[in-house]
Scaffold this motif. Structure first.
Motif, PDB file in Angstrom:
ATOM      1  N   HIS A  51      42.556  32.630  37.688  1.00  0.00           N
ATOM      2  CA  HIS A  51      43.733  32.279  38.481  1.00  0.00           C
ATOM      3  C   HIS A  51      44.204  33.495  39.271  1.00  0.00           C
ATOM      4  O   HIS A  51      44.067  34.640  38.824  1.00  0.00           O
ATOM      5  N   GLY A  52      44.791  33.248  40.430  1.00  0.00           N
ATOM      6  CA  GLY A  52      45.404  34.318  41.212  1.00  0.00           C
ATOM      7  C   GLY A  52      44.388  35.208  41.904  1.00  0.00           C
ATOM      8  O   GLY A  52      43.187  34.968  41.875  1.00  0.00           O
ATOM      9  N   ASP A  53      44.897  36.248  42.545  1.00  0.00           N
ATOM     10  CA  ASP A  53      44.052  37.195  43.271  1.00  0.00           C
ATOM     11  C   ASP A  53      43.534  38.250  42.313  1.00  0.00           C
ATOM     12  O   ASP A  53      44.311  39.011  41.738  1.00  0.00           O
ATOM     13  N   GLN A  54      42.239  38.290  42.120  1.00  0.00           N
ATOM     14  CA  GLN A  54      41.611  39.299  41.278  1.00  0.00           C
ATOM     15  C   GLN A  54      40.144  39.400  41.664  1.00  0.00           C
ATOM     16  O   GLN A  54      39.555  38.463  42.185  1.00  0.00           O
ATOM     17  N   TRP A  55      39.564  40.558  41.404  1.00  0.00           N
ATOM     18  CA  TRP A  55      38.146  40.744  41.657  1.00  0.00           C
ATOM     19  C   TRP A  55      37.363  40.159  40.494  1.00  0.00           C
ATOM     20  O   TRP A  55      37.685  40.382  39.331  1.00  0.00           O
TER      21      TRP A  55
END
Length: 153
Positions: A51-55
């Protein structure tokens, strides 16, 4: 519609629901999954949901004996073999399309995004064929297919 291909589907989470990534979709192809020819258009991996912005690091290993393995953040999440031409969901079924049942043993690599932004920090390709003779200066321990010509003499 897509070209005849093997698609590694990278998906992010919606914030609440489970949604795997590094899934397999097979426009115009079939694969052997769990030892059986599988004609489903998409096969889900066993990855976590991100979920969300992550690498997220996705690795796809394609070996000459037609084994393909998807990994996410270093953990194997999907394994299949023997991709062959077959099925629908493809565009341009003209003269260039391989024959039904033919091995899918080459092609191009494409990166795309559908309906949402995506960033690729690094894309690397590594040829796993080379000199497997430890006495040669050209030896690399990661080679899985021996190419005697790469040993330099």
């Amino acid at each position: 519609d897509f070209p005849v291909s093997i698609e590694v589907q990278l998906l992010g989470g919606n914030g609440t629901d489970d949604r795997t990534t590094a899934n397999l979709c097979t426009p115009g192809t079939h694969v052997e999954f769990a030892g059986v020819l599988d004609t489903r258009h998409c096969i889900s991996s066993t990855s976590d949901t991100y979920h969300g912005d992550q690498w997220v690091t996705a690795t796809v290993t394609v070996l000459a004996d037609f084994l393909i393995v998807h990994a996410v953040d270093g953990r194997e999440v999907l394994r299949y073999r023997n991709p062959v031409v077959g099925g629908g969901n493809v565009d341009g079924a003209g003269e260039d399309r391989p024959l039904e049942g033919a091995w899918l043993d080459g092609g191009t690599i494409s990166l795309q995004s559908e309906s949402h932004p995506v960033q690729f920090r690094r894309v690397e390709l590594l040829n796993l064929s080379g000199c497997m003779d430890p006495a040669s200066a050209s030896y690399r321990r990661y080679f899985v297919n021996h190419d005697p010509d790469a040993c330099g003499g």
